[in-house]
Enzyme design. Structure first.
Site, PDB file in Angstrom:
ATOM      1  NE  ARG A 150       1.270  10.058  10.361  1.00  0.00           N
ATOM      2  CZ  ARG A 150       0.796   8.963   9.784  1.00  0.00           C
ATOM      3  NH1 ARG A 150      -0.373   8.508  10.084  1.00  0.00           N
ATOM      4  NH2 ARG A 150       1.509   8.324   8.892  1.00  0.00           N
ATOM      5  CG  ASP A 199       3.644   1.310   9.486  1.00  0.00           C
ATOM      6  OD1 ASP A 199       3.296   2.141  10.333  1.00  0.00           O
ATOM      7  OD2 ASP A 199       3.670   1.559   8.265  1.00  0.00           O
ATOM      8  CE  LYS A 234      -1.533   1.569   4.135  1.00  0.00           C
ATOM      9  NZ  LYS A 234      -1.208   2.976   4.408  1.00  0.00           N
ATOM     10  CG  ASN A 235       2.715   2.593   3.489  1.00  0.00           C
ATOM     11  OD1 ASN A 235       1.525   2.883   3.385  1.00  0.00           O
ATOM     12  ND2 ASN A 235       3.316   2.430   4.667  1.00  0.00           N
ATOM     13  NE  ARG A 295      -6.350   4.271   6.421  1.00  0.00           N
ATOM     14  CZ  ARG A 295      -5.317   4.535   7.215  1.00  0.00           C
ATOM     15  NH1 ARG A 295      -5.468   4.540   8.509  1.00  0.00           N
ATOM     16  NH2 ARG A 295      -4.140   4.811   6.717  1.00  0.00           N
ATOM     17  CB  CYS A 300      -3.913  10.694  12.424  1.00  0.00           C
ATOM     18  SG  CYS A 300      -2.240  10.172  12.630  1.00  0.00           S
TER      19      CYS A 300
HETATM   20  C1  UD1 Z   1       4.728   6.705   6.269  1.00  0.00           C
HETATM   21  C2  UD1 Z   1       3.832   5.504   6.129  1.00  0.00           C
HETATM   22  C3  UD1 Z   1       3.369   5.020   7.501  1.00  0.00           C
HETATM   23  C4  UD1 Z   1       4.571   4.779   8.413  1.00  0.00           C
HETATM   24  C5  UD1 Z   1       5.502   5.995   8.442  1.00  0.00           C
HETATM   25  C6  UD1 Z   1       6.791   5.739   9.201  1.00  0.00           C
HETATM   26  C7  UD1 Z   1       2.791   5.881   3.980  1.00  0.00           C
HETATM   27  C8  UD1 Z   1       1.555   6.198   3.208  1.00  0.00           C
HETATM   28  N1  UD1 Z   1       2.689   5.867   5.321  1.00  0.00           N
HETATM   29  O1  UD1 Z   1       3.937   7.745   6.864  1.00  0.00           O
HETATM   30  O2  UD1 Z   1       2.657   3.803   7.313  1.00  0.00           O
HETATM   31  O3  UD1 Z   1       4.109   4.538   9.717  1.00  0.00           O
HETATM   32  O4  UD1 Z   1       5.853   6.375   7.098  1.00  0.00           O
HETATM   33  O5  UD1 Z   1       7.444   4.638   8.692  1.00  0.00           O
HETATM   34  O6  UD1 Z   1       3.830   5.602   3.412  1.00  0.00           O
HETATM   35  N2  UD1 Z   1       7.308  14.394  10.506  1.00  0.00           N
HETATM   36  C9  UD1 Z   1       7.572  15.704  10.785  1.00  0.00           C
HETATM   37  N3  UD1 Z   1       7.435  16.635   9.794  1.00  0.00           N
HETATM   38  C10 UD1 Z   1       7.050  16.275   8.521  1.00  0.00           C
HETATM   39  C11 UD1 Z   1       6.798  14.921   8.240  1.00  0.00           C
HETATM   40  C12 UD1 Z   1       6.926  13.991   9.270  1.00  0.00           C
HETATM   41  O7  UD1 Z   1       7.911  16.055  11.913  1.00  0.00           O
HETATM   42  O8  UD1 Z   1       6.954  17.167   7.658  1.00  0.00           O
HETATM   43  C13 UD1 Z   1       7.417  13.382  11.589  1.00  0.00           C
HETATM   44  C14 UD1 Z   1       6.076  12.696  11.885  1.00  0.00           C
HETATM   45  O9  UD1 Z   1       5.288  13.455  12.759  1.00  0.00           O
HETATM   46  C15 UD1 Z   1       6.509  11.384  12.483  1.00  0.00           C
HETATM   47  C16 UD1 Z   1       7.813  11.077  11.742  1.00  0.00           C
HETATM   48  O10 UD1 Z   1       8.244  12.320  11.153  1.00  0.00           O
HETATM   49  O11 UD1 Z   1       6.765  11.537  13.845  1.00  0.00           O
HETATM   50  C17 UD1 Z   1       7.668  10.031  10.660  1.00  0.00           C
HETATM   51  O12 UD1 Z   1       6.726  10.457   9.710  1.00  0.00           O
HETATM   52  P1  UD1 Z   1       6.841  10.087   8.170  1.00  0.00           P
HETATM   53  O13 UD1 Z   1       8.057   9.290   7.921  1.00  0.00           O
HETATM   54  O14 UD1 Z   1       6.647  11.344   7.389  1.00  0.00           O
HETATM   55  O15 UD1 Z   1       5.559   9.174   7.986  1.00  0.00           O
HETATM   56  P2  UD1 Z   1       4.465   9.252   6.850  1.00  0.00           P
HETATM   57  O16 UD1 Z   1       5.106   9.523   5.531  1.00  0.00           O
HETATM   58  O17 UD1 Z   1       3.337  10.092   7.284  1.00  0.00           O
END
Ligand code: UD1
Length: 422
Positions: free
Chosen positions: A123, A308, A22-23, A400, A118
């Site tokens: 996030r 995850d 999915k990711n 999902r 969420c």
């Molecule tokens: C993706 C995955 C999710 C997985 C996560 C971490 C998808 C669709 N989802 O989510 O399943 O749990 O990676 O492996 O691929 N952060 C910031 N600023 C930002 C972006 C992120 O501070 O601009 C922080 C987030 O709050 C979190 C951490 O970075 O604490 C990791 O987030 P991120 O790697 O961005 O996860 P997602 O891409 O949302």
């Protein structure tokens, strides 16, 4: 609203087949709009999140054909327009934010509802925006929206304070046409990022280093259509491996990449589970007939132990021999499943980002709530080994990210069914 009922105690056996990740598929569908011709995605997982991103693109003028029987998705973005994305759809799924990079790149404009918090944390999107700004975009935030504009994006060097998966993907997609050489440092290294880059490169992009901490993107003038088969879902595979371990069964998981699963394999081995990998067959045999021992786990960005998989691993450790410590370093609020596991008899104490799990000899079934996607999977797994019946509610979270989870588990001997309640 549907529920999943699991009757615990069955030994599992046989083979279970993993779907595509999915990711991987979500950013790949978002990136499809960068091509000037049709893009076809093969073996796509037919999941709620995938339908949502397809609907978002349809609302923007794309023509999407989704064939559930052949599991293929074709995206034709010739008629895409720089209009606001449907707010309700975007709010439904945080990953909708992944269309901002490609929209900015292709149309020079994107306005999206700001993703809220969420269940697993706040996030933020600051790193995505930092990247867009560095490439020359103007960003305005107000009234619950983020609006990005750029006449022309110019390559730049971008350092991410944290290796965010989504920010790395969004910046790659934003920079494919940016004139010059874009360098992303401290980029996320997840296998899904390499898959996105492989997909874009097959359209004619010039991306080097994806899957490592430094990604180099040479801007190109245009991208063509392509056909792509995404990688297997390492989280679905890990979830079923734990299902085998927690039921003290021997099962075969078909459709894996050993390297992607290495952190999970190593921890399962440490806890006493026997693992046999066939690289040729892309399969893993999991034998959980030994006693499960306690292990300590710290979630980390890839190649560390995946956040995850944290909830599912906690279900297993709840029944292990001894005391385990799980430290969650990626999300600040990812222990929502603990109170549900505790209702089943697990002995878990939380202190900030650390959970102390004292293994118990048995857990018992009851009604529990899936608080997020992986928490839901963890409760199903716990139910497989619990005494009596476990009813998992709020299973829309599970839908999902897991294709036919109850059918797949039933095929290897689990007593599990989905039923509707009014
Ligand atoms: C993706 C995955 C999710 C997985 C996560 C971490 C998808 C669709 N989802 O989510 O399943 O749990 O990676 O492996 O691929 N952060 C910031 N600023 C930002 C972006 C992120 O501070 O601009 C922080 C987030 O709050 C979190 C951490 O970075 O604490 C990791 O987030 P991120 O790697 O961005 O996860 P997602 O891409 O949302």
């Amino acid at each position: 609203m549907d529920k999943i009922r699991v009757k615990g105690g069955n030994e599992l056996s046989g083979e279970i087949k993993i779907s595509a990740a999915k990711n991987s598929v979500l950013p790949i569908i978002a990136a499809s709009i960068l091509g000037n011709d049709k893009v076809k995605i093969n073996n796509a997982p037919m999941l709620e999140d995938v339908y949502v991103i397809c609907n978002v693109l349809e609302e923007l003028g794309c023509n999407i054909s989704l064939d559930k029987s052949s599991k293929s998705i074709t995206v034709d973005s010739c008629n895409i327009k720089p209009i606001n994305a449907n707010n309700e759809l975007v709010k439904k799924m945080r990953a909708s934010f992944l269309i901002m990079g490609p929209m900015l790149s292709r149309l020079g404009y994107c306005k999206l509802s700001l993703p809220g918090g969420c269940n697993i944390g706040s996030r933020p999107i600051d790193l995505h925006l930092k990247g867009f700004k560095a490439l020359g975009a103007d960003i305005e935030i107000g009234h619950g929206y983020v609006e990005a504009r750029a006449k022309k994006l110019i390559a730049n060097r971008i350092y991410l304070d944290f290796p965010s998966v989504g920010a790395t993907e969004n910046i790659i997609m934003a920079s494919v046409f940016a004139k010059g050489t874009t360098i992303i440092e401290n980029a996320a290294e997840e296998p899904e990022i390499k898959d996105l880059a492989d997909f874009l490169n097959s359209m004619g992009a010039m991306i080097d280093g994806a899957g490592r901490g430094k990604i180099i993107i040479e801007g190109v003038d245009s991208l063509k259509g392509t056909e792509h088969t995404p990688i297997y879902d390492r989280i679905e595979a890990g979830t079923f491996m734990i299902a085998g371990a927690i039921t003290h069964s021997k099962i075969k998981v078909m459709g894996i990449n050993e390297e992607h699963l290495r952190p999970v394999i190593e921890k399962l081995k440490e806890s006493g589970v026997k693992i046999e990998v066939s690289e040729e067959e892309q399969s893993i045999v999991v034998d959980g007939r030994n006693i499960i021992k306690s292990v300590d786990i710290k979630t980390m960005p890839y190649p560390g132990f995946p956040t995850d998989m944290q909830a599912q691993m906690m279900s297993l450790l709840a029944l292990a021999n001894g005391v385990s410590v799980i430290t969650e370093t990626v999300f600040e609020n990812r222990f929502m499943h603990v109170s549900e596991l505790a209702r089943m008899g697990a002995n878990v104490k939380i202190d900030g980002r650390t959970a102390l799990i004292e293994g118990v000899p048995k857990i018992t079934g009851c009604e529990v709530k899936a608080t997020d996607l992986r928490a839901g999977a963890a409760l199903i797994i716990a139910g497989l080994s619990a005494e009596g019946e476990t009813d998992v509610t709020d299973i829309y979270h599970i839908d999902r990210g897991y294709v036919d989870i109850e059918k797949k588990l039933r095929s290897i001997g689990a007593d599990i069914e989905r039923y509707s309640v009014d």
